[in-house]
Design a protein around this motif. Structure first.
Motif, PDB file in Angstrom:
ATOM      1  N   ALA A  99      20.483 -12.367  41.195  1.00  0.00           N
ATOM      2  CA  ALA A  99      20.169 -13.646  40.554  1.00  0.00           C
ATOM      3  C   ALA A  99      19.934 -14.681  41.640  1.00  0.00           C
ATOM      4  CB  ALA A  99      21.308 -14.092  39.636  1.00  0.00           C
ATOM      5  N   GLN A 100      19.357 -15.826  41.260  1.00  0.00           N
ATOM      6  CA  GLN A 100      18.966 -16.849  42.219  1.00  0.00           C
ATOM      7  C   GLN A 100      20.143 -17.372  43.037  1.00  0.00           C
ATOM      8  OE1 GLN A 100      15.876 -17.911  42.924  1.00  0.00           O
ATOM      9  NE2 GLN A 100      16.562 -19.360  44.451  1.00  0.00           N
ATOM     10  N   TYR A 101      21.271 -17.622  42.384  1.00  0.00           N
ATOM     11  CA  TYR A 101      22.426 -18.200  43.079  1.00  0.00           C
ATOM     12  C   TYR A 101      23.607 -17.234  43.117  1.00  0.00           C
ATOM     13  CZ  TYR A 101      19.836 -22.541  42.880  1.00  0.00           C
ATOM     14  OH  TYR A 101      18.866 -23.498  43.018  1.00  0.00           O
ATOM     15  N   GLY A 102      23.311 -15.968  43.303  1.00  0.00           N
ATOM     16  CA  GLY A 102      24.372 -14.983  43.365  1.00  0.00           C
ATOM     17  C   GLY A 102      23.947 -13.727  42.636  1.00  0.00           C
ATOM     18  N   GLY A 103      24.880 -12.976  42.161  1.00  0.00           N
ATOM     19  CA  GLY A 103      24.568 -11.754  41.458  1.00  0.00           C
ATOM     20  C   GLY A 103      25.794 -11.256  40.733  1.00  0.00           C
ATOM     21  N   ARG A 104      25.669 -10.063  40.168  1.00  0.00           N
ATOM     22  CA  ARG A 104      26.782  -9.515  39.402  1.00  0.00           C
ATOM     23  C   ARG A 104      26.933  -8.041  39.725  1.00  0.00           C
ATOM     24  NH1 ARG A 104      27.991  -7.606  33.947  1.00  0.00           N
ATOM     25  NH2 ARG A 104      25.761  -7.415  33.480  1.00  0.00           N
ATOM     26  N   LEU A 105      28.128  -7.662  40.105  1.00  0.00           N
ATOM     27  CA  LEU A 105      28.463  -6.272  40.331  1.00  0.00           C
ATOM     28  C   LEU A 105      28.823  -5.652  38.992  1.00  0.00           C
ATOM     29  CD1 LEU A 105      28.814  -4.193  42.609  1.00  0.00           C
ATOM     30  CD2 LEU A 105      31.198  -4.909  42.765  1.00  0.00           C
ATOM     31  N   ILE A 106      28.202  -4.523  38.664  1.00  0.00           N
ATOM     32  CA  ILE A 106      28.371  -3.906  37.349  1.00  0.00           C
ATOM     33  C   ILE A 106      29.086  -2.578  37.514  1.00  0.00           C
ATOM     34  CG2 ILE A 106      27.155  -3.007  35.327  1.00  0.00           C
ATOM     35  CD1 ILE A 106      24.842  -4.931  36.098  1.00  0.00           C
ATOM     36  N   GLU A 107      30.252  -2.437  36.887  1.00  0.00           N
ATOM     37  CA  GLU A 107      31.030  -1.206  36.991  1.00  0.00           C
ATOM     38  C   GLU A 107      31.204  -0.511  35.646  1.00  0.00           C
ATOM     39  OE1 GLU A 107      33.865  -0.715  39.860  1.00  0.00           O
ATOM     40  OE2 GLU A 107      33.701  -2.684  40.773  1.00  0.00           O
ATOM     41  N   ASP A 108      30.821  -1.176  34.578  1.00  0.00           N
ATOM     42  CA  ASP A 108      30.940  -0.550  33.260  1.00  0.00           C
ATOM     43  C   ASP A 108      29.937   0.602  33.149  1.00  0.00           C
ATOM     44  OD1 ASP A 108      31.830  -0.653  30.324  1.00  0.00           O
ATOM     45  OD2 ASP A 108      29.646  -0.778  30.169  1.00  0.00           O
ATOM     46  N   PRO A 109      30.383   1.821  32.847  1.00  0.00           N
ATOM     47  CA  PRO A 109      29.468   2.975  32.809  1.00  0.00           C
ATOM     48  C   PRO A 109      28.310   2.809  31.838  1.00  0.00           C
ATOM     49  CG  PRO A 109      31.756   3.716  32.821  1.00  0.00           C
ATOM     50  CD  PRO A 109      31.785   2.225  32.634  1.00  0.00           C
ATOM     51  N   GLY A 110      28.541   2.165  30.689  1.00  0.00           N
ATOM     52  CA  GLY A 110      27.466   1.963  29.721  1.00  0.00           C
ATOM     53  C   GLY A 110      26.368   1.073  30.259  1.00  0.00           C
ATOM     54  N   ASP A 124      33.733 -11.649  39.334  1.00  0.00           N
ATOM     55  CA  ASP A 124      34.517 -11.174  40.470  1.00  0.00           C
ATOM     56  C   ASP A 124      34.166 -12.002  41.702  1.00  0.00           C
ATOM     57  OD1 ASP A 124      35.851  -9.857  42.446  1.00  0.00           O
ATOM     58  OD2 ASP A 124      34.797  -7.946  42.217  1.00  0.00           O
ATOM     59  N   PRO A 125      35.059 -12.896  42.148  1.00  0.00           N
ATOM     60  CA  PRO A 125      34.737 -13.733  43.313  1.00  0.00           C
ATOM     61  C   PRO A 125      34.580 -12.929  44.601  1.00  0.00           C
ATOM     62  CG  PRO A 125      37.044 -13.989  42.684  1.00  0.00           C
ATOM     63  CD  PRO A 125      36.397 -13.194  41.604  1.00  0.00           C
ATOM     64  N   ASP A 126      35.037 -11.680  44.593  1.00  0.00           N
ATOM     65  CA  ASP A 126      34.942 -10.839  45.781  1.00  0.00           C
ATOM     66  C   ASP A 126      33.820  -9.812  45.651  1.00  0.00           C
ATOM     67  OD1 ASP A 126      35.966 -10.127  48.357  1.00  0.00           O
ATOM     68  OD2 ASP A 126      36.901  -8.365  47.464  1.00  0.00           O
ATOM     69  N   TRP A 127      32.869 -10.068  44.720  1.00  0.00           N
ATOM     70  CA  TRP A 127      31.862  -9.045  44.433  1.00  0.00           C
ATOM     71  C   TRP A 127      30.995  -8.726  45.651  1.00  0.00           C
ATOM     72  CZ3 TRP A 127      26.759  -9.985  45.186  1.00  0.00           C
ATOM     73  CH2 TRP A 127      26.345 -11.319  45.228  1.00  0.00           C
ATOM     74  N   GLY A 128      30.731  -9.719  46.496  1.00  0.00           N
ATOM     75  CA  GLY A 128      29.860  -9.490  47.646  1.00  0.00           C
ATOM     76  C   GLY A 128      30.443  -8.480  48.617  1.00  0.00           C
ATOM     77  N   ARG A 129      31.714  -8.661  48.975  1.00  0.00           N
ATOM     78  CA  ARG A 129      32.349  -7.717  49.893  1.00  0.00           C
ATOM     79  C   ARG A 129      32.499  -6.340  49.248  1.00  0.00           C
ATOM     80  NH1 ARG A 129      35.155 -12.332  51.772  1.00  0.00           N
ATOM     81  NH2 ARG A 129      36.721 -12.152  50.129  1.00  0.00           N
ATOM     82  N   GLN A 130      32.793  -6.327  47.935  1.00  0.00           N
ATOM     83  CA  GLN A 130      32.929  -5.049  47.253  1.00  0.00           C
ATOM     84  C   GLN A 130      31.596  -4.307  47.215  1.00  0.00           C
ATOM     85  OE1 GLN A 130      35.842  -3.666  46.191  1.00  0.00           O
ATOM     86  NE2 GLN A 130      34.616  -1.850  45.811  1.00  0.00           N
ATOM     87  N   LEU A 131      30.505  -5.060  46.997  1.00  0.00           N
ATOM     88  CA  LEU A 131      29.176  -4.446  46.992  1.00  0.00           C
ATOM     89  C   LEU A 131      28.868  -3.792  48.333  1.00  0.00           C
ATOM     90  CD1 LEU A 131      26.338  -3.941  45.803  1.00  0.00           C
ATOM     91  CD2 LEU A 131      25.717  -6.239  46.582  1.00  0.00           C
TER      92      LEU A 131
END
Length: 271
Positions: A226-237, A87-94
């Motif tokens: 992560a070192q150069y970014g991160g990951r937004l996780i929305e999957d309930p599992g 998601d290229p917009d993960w930062g703003r969504q976070l």
């Protein structure tokens, strides 16, 4: 007069495509926002926010819409792909999630987390990361900190840190003394719990990197750093898996009183 909104650009990412398609299906069926809201059990404004990309749909809502529109499981599959794609917009969504959070649980091993940083500690980290853009970086981080902590009802914050963050002399002795004094004050707030992992705790799952679990009204999301970014996780599992990880890390951490005493010990070293 009915509200007229320009549709989202579906080429930006899968979330925008899903929102665009949901609006397309609703309008094709001749449904109003209110009528669509009744189908999935939400207010008109929620449907509007989903179709504008301001709020993300949930699986139970898309189950009902797949049934109403006769799309099989298409919308549910699209949601699955959106959750698992980059998601290229993960930062703003976070940031939007943090600003709406009821609670945030965070493991962070290498530095004091941003919500608890003093401006000078924050500046020292910014200089180390990108000295050419220090002022803008600090301004953005302070604004984000205020948005989180200065709400009328701030979220419950449960933080687990490695003891090493207390001994890392970021910015020099004076900066660290002020930072640990501020941290001690934050630890006294009723909605804040900060606990520390000592080196004697040995190996734990936090070695894989920092993460946080954000509790919203009705659901949880997570962020993995992560070192150069991160990951937004929305999957309930996946989020449930991080809950279990957080609990296992917490089982090795000092209790609150011992954690507060540990901060006091390091404060004496800097005075």
């Amino acid at each position: 007069m009915p509200e007229v909104r320009a549709p989202l650009n579906p080429k930006i990412d899968l979330w925008h495509f899903l929102a665009f398609y949901l609006r397309f299906l609703r309008e094709r069926e001749g449904l109003s926002l209110t009528q669509c809201g009744k189908i999935i059990g939400v207010a008109r404004s929620t449907v509007s926010n989903i179709e504008a990309g301001r709020q993300r749909p949930q699986e139970d809502q898309l189950v009902k819409l797949d049934e109403r529109y006769g799309t099989g499981t298409l919308l549910q599959v699209m949601l699955w792909y959106a959750r698992n794609a980059h998601d290229p917009d993960w930062g703003r969504q976070l940031i939007r999630y943090e600003e709406r959070a009821d609670a945030i649980r965070l493991y962070h091993g290498k530095s004091i987390p941003r919500p608890f940083q003093t401006e000078e500690y924050m500046r020292a980290l910014a200089v180390a990361g990108n000295p050419e853009d220090t002022d803008n970086a600090v301004a953005r981080r302070l604004a984000r900190q205020r948005a989180l902590l200065e709400r009328e009802k701030p979220p419950f914050l449960c933080i687990i840190l490695d003891e090493g963050v207390l001994g890392s002399c970021v910015g020099g002795r004076e900066v660290m003394m002020a930072q640990l004094t501020h941290l001690r004050e934050m630890m006294g707030l009723p909605h804040v719990i900060i606990r520390f992992l000592q080196p004697s705790a040995g190996a734990h799952e936090g070695f894989d990197g920092p993460f946080q679990i954000i509790s919203l009204e009705g659901r949880d999301v997570a962020y993995s750093g992560a070192q150069y970014g991160g990951r937004l996780i929305e999957d309930p599992g996946e989020v449930r898996g991080l809950w279990a990880t957080f609990d296992r890390i917490g089982a090795k951490a000092l209790p609150e009183d011992a954690s507060r005493a540990l901060v006091e010990q390091y404060l004496e070293q800097y005075t």
